[in-house]
Design a protein around this motif. Sequence first.
Motif, PDB file in Angstrom:
ATOM      1  N   LEU A   1       1.844 -19.102  -3.143  1.00 32.81           N
ATOM      2  CA  LEU A   1       1.230 -18.821  -4.445  1.00 32.81           C
ATOM      3  C   LEU A   1       1.517 -17.398  -4.899  1.00 32.81           C
ATOM      4  O   LEU A   1       1.822 -17.154  -6.074  1.00 32.81           O
ATOM      5  N   THR A   2       1.420 -16.461  -3.977  1.00 34.88           N
ATOM      6  CA  THR A   2       1.750 -15.075  -4.313  1.00 34.88           C
ATOM      7  C   THR A   2       3.243 -14.930  -4.593  1.00 34.88           C
ATOM      8  O   THR A   2       3.655 -14.170  -5.470  1.00 34.88           O
ATOM      9  N   GLY A   3       4.048 -15.703  -3.882  1.00 31.63           N
ATOM     10  CA  GLY A   3       5.492 -15.636  -4.056  1.00 31.63           C
ATOM     11  C   GLY A   3       5.973 -16.148  -5.407  1.00 31.63           C
ATOM     12  O   GLY A   3       7.030 -15.726  -5.888  1.00 31.63           O
ATOM     13  N   VAL A   4       5.203 -17.040  -6.046  1.00 33.01           N
ATOM     14  CA  VAL A   4       5.626 -17.562  -7.348  1.00 33.01           C
ATOM     15  C   VAL A   4       5.190 -16.666  -8.498  1.00 33.01           C
ATOM     16  O   VAL A   4       5.441 -16.980  -9.659  1.00 33.01           O
ATOM     17  N   GLY A   5       4.525 -15.567  -8.171  1.00 28.30           N
ATOM     18  CA  GLY A   5       4.183 -14.613  -9.217  1.00 28.30           C
ATOM     19  C   GLY A   5       2.706 -14.313  -9.386  1.00 28.30           C
ATOM     20  O   GLY A   5       2.340 -13.450 -10.188  1.00 28.30           O
ATOM     21  N   LEU A   6       1.861 -15.018  -8.651  1.00 27.35           N
ATOM     22  CA  LEU A   6       0.434 -14.720  -8.724  1.00 27.35           C
ATOM     23  C   LEU A   6       0.158 -13.402  -8.002  1.00 27.35           C
ATOM     24  O   LEU A   6       0.925 -12.997  -7.126  1.00 27.35           O
ATOM     25  N   PRO A   7      -0.925 -12.728  -8.353  1.00 26.39           N
ATOM     26  CA  PRO A   7      -1.189 -11.405  -7.761  1.00 26.39           C
ATOM     27  C   PRO A   7      -1.439 -11.481  -6.257  1.00 26.39           C
ATOM     28  O   PRO A   7      -1.890 -12.517  -5.740  1.00 26.39           O
ATOM     29  N   PRO A   8      -1.157 -10.384  -5.537  1.00 26.36           N
ATOM     30  CA  PRO A   8      -1.407 -10.344  -4.086  1.00 26.36           C
ATOM     31  C   PRO A   8      -2.857 -10.628  -3.718  1.00 26.36           C
ATOM     32  O   PRO A   8      -3.148 -10.927  -2.555  1.00 26.36           O
ATOM     33  N   ALA A   9      -3.755 -10.517  -4.697  1.00 21.04           N
ATOM     34  CA  ALA A   9      -5.167 -10.823  -4.429  1.00 21.04           C
ATOM     35  C   ALA A   9      -5.333 -12.260  -3.940  1.00 21.04           C
ATOM     36  O   ALA A   9      -6.261 -12.560  -3.178  1.00 21.04           O
ATOM     37  N   ILE A  10      -4.439 -13.151  -4.371  1.00 22.06           N
ATOM     38  CA  ILE A  10      -4.512 -14.547  -3.932  1.00 22.06           C
ATOM     39  C   ILE A  10      -4.290 -14.640  -2.432  1.00 22.06           C
ATOM     40  O   ILE A  10      -5.044 -15.294  -1.706  1.00 22.06           O
ATOM     41  N   LEU A  11      -3.239 -13.975  -1.968  1.00 25.50           N
ATOM     42  CA  LEU A  11      -2.964 -13.966  -0.526  1.00 25.50           C
ATOM     43  C   LEU A  11      -4.082 -13.266   0.231  1.00 25.50           C
ATOM     44  O   LEU A  11      -4.467 -13.692   1.319  1.00 25.50           O
ATOM     45  N   ALA A  12      -4.619 -12.190  -0.358  1.00 25.04           N
ATOM     46  CA  ALA A  12      -5.730 -11.481   0.280  1.00 25.04           C
ATOM     47  C   ALA A  12      -6.951 -12.394   0.417  1.00 25.04           C
ATOM     48  O   ALA A  12      -7.620 -12.395   1.462  1.00 25.04           O
ATOM     49  N   CYS A  13      -7.228 -13.184  -0.609  1.00 19.38           N
ATOM     50  CA  CYS A  13      -8.366 -14.109  -0.552  1.00 19.38           C
ATOM     51  C   CYS A  13      -8.142 -15.178   0.511  1.00 19.38           C
ATOM     52  O   CYS A  13      -9.090 -15.594   1.194  1.00 19.38           O
ATOM     53  N   CYS A  14      -6.896 -15.614   0.665  1.00 20.17           N
ATOM     54  CA  CYS A  14      -6.583 -16.578   1.718  1.00 20.17           C
ATOM     55  C   CYS A  14      -6.826 -15.965   3.095  1.00 20.17           C
ATOM     56  O   CYS A  14      -7.299 -16.643   4.014  1.00 20.17           O
TER      57      CYS A  14
ATOM     58  N   ILE B   1       0.840  -1.208   0.000  1.00 21.47           N
ATOM     59  CA  ILE B   1       0.000   0.000   0.000  1.00 21.47           C
ATOM     60  C   ILE B   1       0.869   1.251   0.000  1.00 21.47           C
ATOM     61  O   ILE B   1       0.605   2.210  -0.730  1.00 21.47           O
ATOM     62  N   ALA B   2       1.920   1.245   0.814  1.00 18.02           N
ATOM     63  CA  ALA B   2       2.777   2.422   0.948  1.00 18.02           C
ATOM     64  C   ALA B   2       3.553   2.722  -0.338  1.00 18.02           C
ATOM     65  O   ALA B   2       3.861   3.886  -0.629  1.00 18.02           O
ATOM     66  N   THR B   3       3.890   1.689  -1.103  1.00 23.75           N
ATOM     67  CA  THR B   3       4.701   1.879  -2.310  1.00 23.75           C
ATOM     68  C   THR B   3       3.879   1.966  -3.583  1.00 23.75           C
ATOM     69  O   THR B   3       4.433   2.186  -4.658  1.00 23.75           O
ATOM     70  N   SER B   4       2.569   1.784  -3.487  1.00 23.95           N
ATOM     71  CA  SER B   4       1.730   1.830  -4.684  1.00 23.95           C
ATOM     72  C   SER B   4       1.515   3.269  -5.126  1.00 23.95           C
ATOM     73  O   SER B   4       1.518   4.207  -4.322  1.00 23.95           O
ATOM     74  N   SER B   5       1.349   3.461  -6.403  1.00 21.63           N
ATOM     75  CA  SER B   5       1.107   4.780  -6.967  1.00 21.63           C
ATOM     76  C   SER B   5      -0.312   5.233  -6.663  1.00 21.63           C
ATOM     77  O   SER B   5      -1.233   4.427  -6.537  1.00 21.63           O
ATOM     78  N   SER B   6      -0.472   6.527  -6.560  1.00 21.07           N
ATOM     79  CA  SER B   6      -1.812   7.080  -6.297  1.00 21.07           C
ATOM     80  C   SER B   6      -2.750   6.825  -7.470  1.00 21.07           C
ATOM     81  O   SER B   6      -3.970   6.900  -7.322  1.00 21.07           O
ATOM     82  N   ASN B   7      -2.179   6.509  -8.634  1.00 18.64           N
ATOM     83  CA  ASN B   7      -3.007   6.234  -9.811  1.00 18.64           C
ATOM     84  C   ASN B   7      -3.492   4.787  -9.851  1.00 18.64           C
ATOM     85  O   ASN B   7      -4.374   4.451 -10.639  1.00 18.64           O
ATOM     86  N   ASP B   8      -2.862   3.936  -9.029  1.00 22.16           N
ATOM     87  CA  ASP B   8      -3.253   2.528  -9.004  1.00 22.16           C
ATOM     88  C   ASP B   8      -4.552   2.360  -8.226  1.00 22.16           C
ATOM     89  O   ASP B   8      -4.695   2.861  -7.109  1.00 22.16           O
ATOM     90  N   ILE B   9      -5.485   1.652  -8.827  1.00 25.11           N
ATOM     91  CA  ILE B   9      -6.747   1.349  -8.145  1.00 25.11           C
ATOM     92  C   ILE B   9      -6.738  -0.148  -7.848  1.00 25.11           C
ATOM     93  O   ILE B   9      -7.102  -0.970  -8.681  1.00 25.11           O
ATOM     94  N   ASN B  10      -6.259  -0.482  -6.690  1.00 22.32           N
ATOM     95  CA  ASN B  10      -6.158  -1.881  -6.278  1.00 22.32           C
ATOM     96  C   ASN B  10      -6.415  -1.965  -4.788  1.00 22.32           C
ATOM     97  O   ASN B  10      -5.587  -1.565  -3.972  1.00 22.32           O
ATOM     98  N   TYR B  11      -7.577  -2.484  -4.461  1.00 22.32           N
ATOM     99  CA  TYR B  11      -7.973  -2.525  -3.064  1.00 22.32           C
ATOM    100  C   TYR B  11      -7.580  -3.839  -2.371  1.00 22.32           C
ATOM    101  O   TYR B  11      -7.769  -3.970  -1.158  1.00 22.32           O
ATOM    102  N   TRP B  12      -7.026  -4.777  -3.128  1.00 21.82           N
ATOM    103  CA  TRP B  12      -6.716  -6.078  -2.539  1.00 21.82           C
ATOM    104  C   TRP B  12      -5.715  -6.002  -1.389  1.00 21.82           C
ATOM    105  O   TRP B  12      -5.893  -6.692  -0.377  1.00 21.82           O
ATOM    106  N   PRO B  13      -4.638  -5.218  -1.512  1.00 22.51           N
ATOM    107  CA  PRO B  13      -3.714  -5.136  -0.371  1.00 22.51           C
ATOM    108  C   PRO B  13      -4.389  -4.646   0.917  1.00 22.51           C
ATOM    109  O   PRO B  13      -4.116  -5.167   2.007  1.00 22.51           O
ATOM    110  N   GLU B  14      -5.267  -3.646   0.777  1.00 27.35           N
ATOM    111  CA  GLU B  14      -5.968  -3.147   1.969  1.00 27.35           C
ATOM    112  C   GLU B  14      -6.915  -4.205   2.522  1.00 27.35           C
ATOM    113  O   GLU B  14      -6.981  -4.410   3.743  1.00 27.35           O
ATOM    114  N   ILE B  15      -7.636  -4.867   1.618  1.00 27.11           N
ATOM    115  CA  ILE B  15      -8.559  -5.921   2.062  1.00 27.11           C
ATOM    116  C   ILE B  15      -7.785  -7.030   2.759  1.00 27.11           C
ATOM    117  O   ILE B  15      -8.183  -7.519   3.820  1.00 27.11           O
ATOM    118  N   GLY B  16      -6.661  -7.432   2.161  1.00 23.72           N
ATOM    119  CA  GLY B  16      -5.848  -8.487   2.750  1.00 23.72           C
ATOM    120  C   GLY B  16      -5.297  -8.101   4.105  1.00 23.72           C
ATOM    121  O   GLY B  16      -5.264  -8.914   5.037  1.00 23.72           O
TER     122      GLY B  16
END
Length: 220
Positions: A172-185, A109-124
């Motif tokens: 799963l997230t470590g092998v390259g899948l999006p952080p949304a996978i970890l958030a869903c877990c 969240i801290a390193t994401s751009s303000s233009n990025d719309i991705n709520y998965w890190p916050e949800i996770g």
Amino acid sequence: MFEHLRKPWKRLIAPIARGLVSIGVTANVVTIVGAAGTVLVSIITGITGWLLPGAIVLTILVIFDSLDGSVAALSGGGTQFGAFLDSTLDRIADWAILAGVIIFFHRLIATSSSNDINYWPEIGMYAALFSVMTSFVTSYARARAEAEGFDAKNGIATRSDRLVIILVGMALTGVGLPPAILACCMILLAILGVVTVWQRIWHVSQSMSTSPKPADPSHE
């Protein structure tokens, strides 16, 4: 869910336990080293974002930590203090693993751009924070029930189940899948945590209603 695998798992790690006993390693040493290693690796994993190596090392540490009971049995049986120490340090290890996940999401969240719309890190991150609570309440419900003379080991997600969900999500997230996978877990972990707490409360409630015991006024 994975509790039925406990006996086969104990047989699988028995040779390692015998090797540790042969070189003089005690069950308490296994418990302390496993917990300390888990805390250190979890925090480093969260800070660096190296989820796959972290998941692999944490899996090894979880295996190592599970050896304490086998080592105690081979050393003449466990002690009351050993059981207390193991349970206490397990809670610290549980916190550390989820803290590592929370740190990972926070850094995203801290390193994401303000233009990025991705709520998965916050949800996770929030789901992981919530799971810290359900994890501790699940363990407390069992301990409190046992203090009152009742059993509360039931529930859909025991500690082994929770660890599998977290470590699989990290890998799963470590092998390259999006952080949304970890958030869903983490979401799954939070939901199963609520269900498990409810199951234990309900089970103890039913047990107490059929076999009530006088309350101890010194308990808070």
